[in-house]
Design a protein around this motif. Structure first.
Motif, PDB file in Angstrom:
ATOM      1  N   ASP A   1       0.851  -1.068   0.026  1.00 32.01           N
ATOM      2  CA  ASP A   1      -0.055   0.016  -0.006  1.00 32.01           C
ATOM      3  C   ASP A   1       0.943   1.370   0.111  1.00 32.01           C
ATOM      4  OD1 ASP A   1       1.062  -0.346   2.516  1.00 32.01           O
ATOM      5  OD2 ASP A   1      -0.782   0.056   3.715  1.00 32.01           O
ATOM      6  N   VAL A   2       0.327   2.379  -0.144  1.00 32.31           N
ATOM      7  CA  VAL A   2       0.976   3.730  -0.017  1.00 32.31           C
ATOM      8  C   VAL A   2       0.052   4.758   0.642  1.00 32.31           C
ATOM      9  CG1 VAL A   2       0.078   4.455  -2.309  1.00 32.31           C
ATOM     10  CG2 VAL A   2       2.000   5.427  -1.321  1.00 32.31           C
ATOM     11  N   GLU A   3       0.536   5.351   1.576  1.00 29.70           N
ATOM     12  CA  GLU A   3      -0.249   6.397   2.361  1.00 29.70           C
ATOM     13  C   GLU A   3      -0.056   7.825   1.669  1.00 29.70           C
ATOM     14  OE1 GLU A   3      -0.304   4.716   7.076  1.00 29.70           O
ATOM     15  OE2 GLU A   3       0.705   6.603   6.592  1.00 29.70           O
ATOM     16  N   ILE A   4      -1.250   8.587   1.681  1.00 28.99           N
ATOM     17  CA  ILE A   4      -1.375   9.751   1.107  1.00 28.99           C
ATOM     18  C   ILE A   4      -1.603  10.573   2.452  1.00 28.99           C
ATOM     19  CG2 ILE A   4      -2.583  11.676  -0.201  1.00 28.99           C
ATOM     20  CD1 ILE A   4      -3.427   9.364  -2.249  1.00 28.99           C
ATOM     21  N   ILE A   5      -0.573  11.627   2.691  1.00 25.45           N
ATOM     22  CA  ILE A   5      -0.744  12.400   3.795  1.00 25.45           C
ATOM     23  C   ILE A   5      -1.335  13.655   3.241  1.00 25.45           C
ATOM     24  CG2 ILE A   5       0.727  13.834   5.484  1.00 25.45           C
ATOM     25  CD1 ILE A   5       1.091  10.948   5.567  1.00 25.45           C
TER      26      ILE A   5
ATOM     27  N   LYS B   1       3.756   8.647   1.760  1.00 27.08           N
ATOM     28  CA  LYS B   1       4.841   7.769   2.678  1.00 27.08           C
ATOM     29  C   LYS B   1       4.487   6.363   2.244  1.00 27.08           C
ATOM     30  CE  LYS B   1       6.363  11.128   5.367  1.00 27.08           C
ATOM     31  NZ  LYS B   1       7.948  11.235   5.244  1.00 27.08           N
ATOM     32  N   GLY B   2       5.442   5.577   2.337  1.00 27.23           N
ATOM     33  CA  GLY B   2       5.534   4.100   1.960  1.00 27.23           C
ATOM     34  C   GLY B   2       4.320   3.593   3.079  1.00 27.23           C
ATOM     35  N   GLY B   3       3.654   2.788   2.689  1.00 24.32           N
ATOM     36  CA  GLY B   3       2.644   2.043   3.356  1.00 24.32           C
ATOM     37  C   GLY B   3       2.686   1.436   4.509  1.00 24.32           C
TER      38      GLY B   3
END
Length: 550
Positions: free
Chosen positions: A418-422, A474-476
């Protein structure tokens, strides 16, 4: 050994055009590591603005931009944008007087203070101390901690972060209708609190440090502020700070309230109500601050790849990463290397990725339709100064800047599913990230630690404030082959043991495979904007939509 393999061997995302095959392949974990090792080396001395470390860093970035064949990013034909700054090294003293009895505090163990004023000696004498709760005025939440009180010349005592208002239906949770619930708004940032103190004419502002709501230990406050501090050079007093901004250790704050016949926890609880009013502590504060001053011409490093379309080349996509860190603290014990704040993850790693992205764009068979701008900013650690300066003195019109993609720290712990969107939900750029993450077989999620207020703590925030849609990922949290707790454990360990400390160095257990995937993702997101017909937009309800003048 350093883990850099894996992502290079995995199949890059496969968009419709084969033009991106070579650029995606060009992004390499080994090269990321080489850049980080140089930028975070002892020789670069922690990369503080206005030092040998800046000279070496700016030269290194410029050298790689020119080697790659990027054009100068400043219209004056150079690769730098000078950022006029004032360097201030403060030696403060603070004494409280309670019922006629003096309570001197120790610096920096009990308190940290400085003055951004371009004056050698600053005094605040016998200033009445007033507890102002969280120091927030937020009309959209019906919140005003000040209630019209005259606070001119007074010393404000403030709590960190947003007011954590309990959910009326579940007291174990925070009210999602107030200050984003478990998340954090700009009202919780120390920058906002000092800005409000200055606006109200306060003589000083003291933020009570608490590790959990601040998201970092008191040691980080000491390491960040007990040194030369920087601010943008102004003709008069800095409008973002009162004459003396300060922090106080939680234990000393409790002692202060107790000596004044008050209970800290009781007053803190009272500050969770809209009905809260400022409370005079019956205590005075006297600050004496001696400053050593110097003027600095620091630098943002800027390069570009001009767009290939005769009309669209006047629009641009901006990639950014800050190059600065905290330099050297000669007062620390140990060898020279043990006194250097190397800033490997924060943010030699981001600059390394910026350079890899520049290399990827140069590997395209033809430049994108729109111009791609690469900016390595100065002064991020001191309040996003380089980005702030650029936002107010842009080299390219902001109404033609379609997006900012910012990199501050990279994933050094391996590939994720996954990947996180700030700042998830702010703009249409989320949809672009989701599309290209799916091509990598990854999902997209909002940030899992919204209480950290990460969106407001990096350079993209300055672009957002002037209306430019931003991307900050950010990396998930779902690491391949790792337990569910792995991501939180790594983040917690980093914040506790290495964040803004001399121990932020290159580590032998790094695995940059995830960073390579993230870089490829950011390449595709930026390339899509540079080639596409749709202009990124803020979403309805975004707090930045009103700033969008494009």
């Amino acid at each position: 050994m350093y883990g850099t393999s894996g992502a290079e061997d995995r199949t890059p995302p496969a968009p419709a055009t084969s033009a991106v095959a070579a650029p995606l392949k060009a992004i390499n974990g080994g090269n990321l590591l080489k850049h980080i090792k140089v930028l975070a080396s002892d020789e670069f001395e922690g990369r503080s603005p206005g030092t040998k470390g800046e000279t070496l860093t700016v030269a290194y970035i410029k050298q790689h931009f020119t080697r790659l064949g990027l054009a100068s990013g400043n219209p004056d034909g150079t690769y730098v944008q000078q950022v006029p700054m004032m360097g201030v090294t403060s030696t403060p003293k603070l004494t409280f007087v309670v019922a006629g009895k003096a309570m001197p505090l120790n610096f920096p163990g009990d308190f940290v203070a400085f003055s951004p004023r371009a004056e050698r000696d600053i005094r605040v004498d016998n200033s009445e101390m007033v507890f102002v709760g969280y120091g927030v005025v937020a009309p959209e939440f019906g919140w005003d901690d000040y209630k019209g009180a005259d606070l001119h010349g007074k010393t404000l005592v403030m709590l960190i972060n947003d007011p954590p208002v309990p959910d009326p239906n579940n007291s174990a949770k925070l009210d999602p209708a107030m200050f984003k619930g478990e998340g954090m708004t700009y009202y919780g940032r120390w920058t906002y609190k000092y800005e409000m103190a200055a606006k109200l004419g306060a003589a000083a502002a003291i933020i009570v440090h608490e590790t959990k709501p601040a998201a970092y230990p008191y040691e980080v406050v000491v390491n960040s502020w007990v040194r030369e501090n920087f601010s943008l050079k102004t003709d008069g007093p800095n409008p973002n700070f009162p004459p003396v901004p300060a922090w106080i250790h939680l234990d000393r704050a409790r002692d202060l309230f107790r000596a004044a016949g008050l209970d800290f926890e009781t007053l803190k609880k009272s500050a969770l109500s809209r009905e809260f009013k400022p409370v005079s502590l019956g205590v005075t504060a006297t600050f004496q601050v001696q400053n050593t001053l110097r003027e600095i011409a620091s630098n943002n490093v800027v390069a570009k790849i001009e767009g290939s379309d005769p009309e669209l080349k006047n629009e641009c996509v901006v990639y950014s990463a800050h190059w600065d860190h905290f330099g050297v603290n000669d007062k620390l014990p140990g060898t020279r290397a043990q006194k250097i704040f190397h800033g490997a993850l924060d943010n030699a790693s981001g600059v390394a990725m910026l350079l890899e992205l520049a290399k990827a764009y140069k590997a395209l068979p033809a430049p994108p339709k729109r111009t791609i701008v690469f900016i390595a900013t100065t002064g991020e650690e001191q309040g996003l100064l380089g980005a702030q300066y650029y936002a107010h003195h842009p080299l390219y019109p902001l109404d033609r800047t379609l997006a900012n993609i910012n990199i501050d720290g990279i994933n050094t712990w391996g590939p994720t599913k996954d990947v996180e969107i700030i700042g998830f939900g702010q703009s249409s750029m989320d949809d672009s990230v989701r599309k290209f993450a799916a091509m990598q077989g990854r999902t997209v999620r909002p940030e899992t630690r919204p209480e950290l207020g990460t969106f407001y703590r990096a350079d993209h925030f300055e672009f957002a404030k002037v209306g430019v849609p931003v991307v900050y990922v950010k990396g998930g949290r779902d690491y391949i082959g790792k337990p569910e707790s792995y991501a939180r454990e790594r983040v917690d360990e980093y914040i506790a043991q290495r964040y803004h400390k001399v121990t932020d160095t290159v580590r032998s257990d790094w695995n940059l495979a995830g960073a390579v995937e993230d870089a490829r993702l950011l390449f595709m997101v930026g390339y899509d904007v540079a080639q596409g017909s749709e202009i990124p937009q803020w979403k309805a309800g975004s707090e930045f939509k009103r700033s969008d003048t494009r």
